[in-house]
Design a protein around this motif. Structure first.
Motif, mmCIF file in Angstrom:
data_model
loop_
_atom_site.group_PDB
_atom_site.id
_atom_site.type_symbol
_atom_site.label_atom_id
_atom_site.label_comp_id
_atom_site.label_asym_id
_atom_site.label_seq_id
_atom_site.Cartn_x
_atom_site.Cartn_y
_atom_site.Cartn_z
ATOM 1 N N GLN A 1 -8.488 2.571 -0.879
ATOM 2 C CA GLN A 1 -8.886 1.718 -1.996
ATOM 3 C C GLN A 1 -8.143 2.151 -3.247
ATOM 4 O OE1 GLN A 1 -13.136 2.172 -2.249
ATOM 5 N NE2 GLN A 1 -13.493 0.509 -0.805
ATOM 6 N N PHE A 2 -7.774 1.148 -4.065
ATOM 7 C CA PHE A 2 -7.043 1.400 -5.304
ATOM 8 C C PHE A 2 -7.764 0.724 -6.456
ATOM 9 C CE2 PHE A 2 -4.067 1.463 -1.817
ATOM 10 C CZ PHE A 2 -3.325 2.615 -2.056
ATOM 11 N N ASP A 3 -7.786 1.399 -7.603
ATOM 12 C CA ASP A 3 -8.341 0.820 -8.816
ATOM 13 C C ASP A 3 -7.339 -0.213 -9.330
ATOM 14 O OD1 ASP A 3 -8.940 0.374 -11.631
ATOM 15 O OD2 ASP A 3 -10.236 2.146 -11.504
ATOM 16 N N LEU A 4 -7.779 -1.462 -9.479
ATOM 17 C CA LEU A 4 -6.892 -2.528 -9.928
ATOM 18 C C LEU A 4 -6.403 -2.324 -11.355
ATOM 19 C CD1 LEU A 4 -8.806 -5.546 -8.403
ATOM 20 C CD2 LEU A 4 -6.464 -4.846 -7.822
ATOM 21 N N ARG A 5 -7.132 -1.559 -12.160
ATOM 22 C CA ARG A 5 -6.756 -1.337 -13.560
ATOM 23 C C ARG A 5 -5.688 -0.268 -13.715
ATOM 24 N NH1 ARG A 5 -12.933 -0.352 -14.658
ATOM 25 N NH2 ARG A 5 -12.362 0.840 -12.825
ATOM 26 N N THR A 6 -5.707 0.734 -12.839
ATOM 27 C CA THR A 6 -4.813 1.878 -12.996
ATOM 28 C C THR A 6 -3.865 2.094 -11.820
ATOM 29 O OG1 THR A 6 -6.343 3.427 -11.939
ATOM 30 C CG2 THR A 6 -6.587 3.083 -14.338
ATOM 31 N N GLY A 7 -4.184 1.506 -10.667
ATOM 32 C CA GLY A 7 -3.400 1.727 -9.459
ATOM 33 C C GLY A 7 -3.757 3.014 -8.735
ATOM 34 N N GLU A 8 -4.640 3.818 -9.325
ATOM 35 C CA GLU A 8 -5.003 5.106 -8.725
ATOM 36 C C GLU A 8 -5.775 4.919 -7.417
ATOM 37 O OE1 GLU A 8 -4.233 8.305 -9.642
ATOM 38 O OE2 GLU A 8 -2.932 7.366 -11.129
ATOM 39 N N PRO A 9 -5.456 5.743 -6.404
ATOM 40 C CA PRO A 9 -6.214 5.675 -5.153
ATOM 41 C C PRO A 9 -7.622 6.225 -5.359
ATOM 42 C CG PRO A 9 -4.648 7.488 -5.066
ATOM 43 C CD PRO A 9 -4.410 6.761 -6.358
ATOM 44 N N LYS A 10 -8.603 5.538 -4.806
ATOM 45 C CA LYS A 10 -10.002 5.949 -4.926
ATOM 46 C C LYS A 10 -10.616 6.272 -3.576
ATOM 47 C CE LYS A 10 -10.177 5.513 -9.348
ATOM 48 N NZ LYS A 10 -10.317 6.694 -10.169
ATOM 49 N N CYS B 1 0.842 -1.194 0.000
ATOM 50 C CA CYS B 1 0.000 0.000 0.000
ATOM 51 C C CYS B 1 0.880 1.248 0.000
ATOM 52 C CB CYS B 1 -0.909 -0.006 1.232
ATOM 53 S SG CYS B 1 -1.940 1.472 1.374
ATOM 54 N N SER B 2 0.547 2.206 -0.833
ATOM 55 C CA SER B 2 1.348 3.433 -0.937
ATOM 56 C C SER B 2 1.165 4.347 0.271
ATOM 57 C CB SER B 2 0.997 4.199 -2.214
ATOM 58 O OG SER B 2 -0.354 4.630 -2.189
ATOM 59 N N HIS B 3 0.188 4.068 1.100
ATOM 60 C CA HIS B 3 -0.032 4.885 2.293
ATOM 61 C C HIS B 3 0.588 4.270 3.538
ATOM 62 C CE1 HIS B 3 -2.378 5.713 6.012
ATOM 63 N NE2 HIS B 3 -2.051 6.946 5.668
ATOM 64 N N GLY B 4 0.254 3.006 3.802
ATOM 65 C CA GLY B 4 0.656 2.411 5.070
ATOM 66 C C GLY B 4 1.730 1.352 4.992
ATOM 67 N N ALA B 5 2.266 1.072 3.803
ATOM 68 C CA ALA B 5 3.318 0.072 3.621
ATOM 69 C C ALA B 5 2.932 -1.274 4.223
ATOM 70 C CB ALA B 5 4.652 0.570 4.169
ATOM 71 N N VAL B 6 1.687 -1.697 3.975
ATOM 72 C CA VAL B 6 1.219 -3.012 4.403
ATOM 73 C C VAL B 6 0.736 -3.788 3.175
ATOM 74 C CG1 VAL B 6 0.590 -2.243 6.731
ATOM 75 C CG2 VAL B 6 -1.108 -2.206 4.922
ATOM 76 N N SER B 7 0.501 -5.076 3.345
ATOM 77 C CA SER B 7 0.137 -5.958 2.246
ATOM 78 C C SER B 7 -1.286 -5.723 1.760
ATOM 79 C CB SER B 7 0.291 -7.410 2.706
ATOM 80 O OG SER B 7 -0.117 -8.288 1.694
ATOM 81 N N LEU B 8 -1.420 -5.345 0.474
ATOM 82 C CA LEU B 8 -2.750 -5.174 -0.115
ATOM 83 C C LEU B 8 -3.452 -6.505 -0.334
ATOM 84 C CD1 LEU B 8 -2.200 -2.344 -2.753
ATOM 85 C CD2 LEU B 8 -3.445 -2.209 -0.591
ATOM 86 N N SER B 9 -2.696 -7.581 -0.513
ATOM 87 C CA SER B 9 -3.316 -8.880 -0.771
ATOM 88 C C SER B 9 -4.104 -9.392 0.434
ATOM 89 C CB SER B 9 -2.266 -9.908 -1.194
ATOM 90 O OG SER B 9 -1.326 -10.103 -0.169
ATOM 91 N N GLU B 10 -3.911 -8.796 1.581
ATOM 92 C CA GLU B 10 -4.682 -9.165 2.770
ATOM 93 C C GLU B 10 -6.010 -8.413 2.837
ATOM 94 O OE1 GLU B 10 -2.397 -9.130 6.398
ATOM 95 O OE2 GLU B 10 -0.592 -9.718 5.296
ATOM 96 N N GLY B 11 -6.234 -7.506 1.888
ATOM 97 C CA GLY B 11 -7.461 -6.720 1.859
ATOM 98 C C GLY B 11 -8.538 -7.362 1.014
ATOM 99 N N GLU B 12 -9.633 -6.655 0.868
ATOM 100 C CA GLU B 12 -10.799 -7.140 0.125
ATOM 101 C C GLU B 12 -10.783 -6.611 -1.305
ATOM 102 O OE1 GLU B 12 -13.477 -8.945 1.497
ATOM 103 O OE2 GLU B 12 -12.255 -9.190 3.295
ATOM 104 N N VAL B 13 -11.295 -7.422 -2.231
ATOM 105 C CA VAL B 13 -11.508 -6.998 -3.607
ATOM 106 C C VAL B 13 -13.011 -6.879 -3.820
ATOM 107 C CG1 VAL B 13 -11.305 -7.641 -6.046
ATOM 108 C CG2 VAL B 13 -9.419 -8.099 -4.471
ATOM 109 N N GLU B 14 -13.429 -5.725 -4.321
ATOM 110 C CA GLU B 14 -14.832 -5.504 -4.645
ATOM 111 C C GLU B 14 -14.887 -4.801 -5.994
ATOM 112 O OE1 GLU B 14 -18.667 -3.072 -3.019
ATOM 113 O OE2 GLU B 14 -17.351 -3.976 -1.529
ATOM 114 N N GLY B 15 -15.521 -5.456 -6.958
ATOM 115 C CA GLY B 15 -15.515 -4.896 -8.308
ATOM 116 C C GLY B 15 -14.092 -4.838 -8.804
ATOM 117 N N CYS B 16 -13.645 -3.649 -9.228
ATOM 118 C CA CYS B 16 -12.267 -3.455 -9.689
ATOM 119 C C CYS B 16 -11.440 -2.678 -8.672
ATOM 120 C CB CYS B 16 -12.262 -2.730 -11.033
ATOM 121 S SG CYS B 16 -12.694 -3.804 -12.395
#
Length: 115
Positions: free
Chosen positions: A73-82, A48-63
């Motif tokens: 939250q990050f857009d999986l297509r662009t990496g942009e924070p949402k 994660c660009s904010h907290g330096a923790v593993s994103l794979s431990e988070g939830e995926v919803e939509g994209c």
């Protein structure tokens, strides 16, 4: 480098993730391989660009992938924070599915965290 086998298709559920470590030109790269709600494949930096923790431990919803620690939250297509608190994108990598194998090229960033 070129695309590497990251995992098998069956290793990642729809709206799920898998953390893998791949060989990059500058050393090991931690990657979150994800499938969105439509079954689309994505690969982003696992950090994660904010907290330096593993994103794979988070939830995926939509994209979107959500960081479990602070809720960014990050857009999986662009990496942009949402969703705050993250303000910088995460790197996104090229994904190819070849039969039962998911390949990721960590040296061919689709996007780069420049914000």
């Amino acid at each position: 480098m070129t695309a590497q086998v990251a995992c098998r298709v069956s290793d990642v559920p729809v709206e799920g993730t898998l953390k893998v470590t791949l060989d990059g030109s500058d050393g090991p790269v931690e990657v979150a391989v994800a499938r969105d709600s439509d079954g689309g494949w994505h690969a982003v930096s696992d950090i994660c660009s904010h907290g330096a923790v593993s994103l794979s431990e988070g939830e995926v919803e939509g994209c979107l992938i959500e960081c479990w620690l602070h809720g960014s939250q990050f857009d999986l297509r662009t990496g942009e924070p949402k969703q705050l608190p993250a303000t910088r994108p995460v790197p996104v990598y090229t994904v190819t599915v070849d039969g039962e194998h998911v390949l990721v090229d960590v040296d061919a960033n689709v996007t780069t965290a420049t914000h």
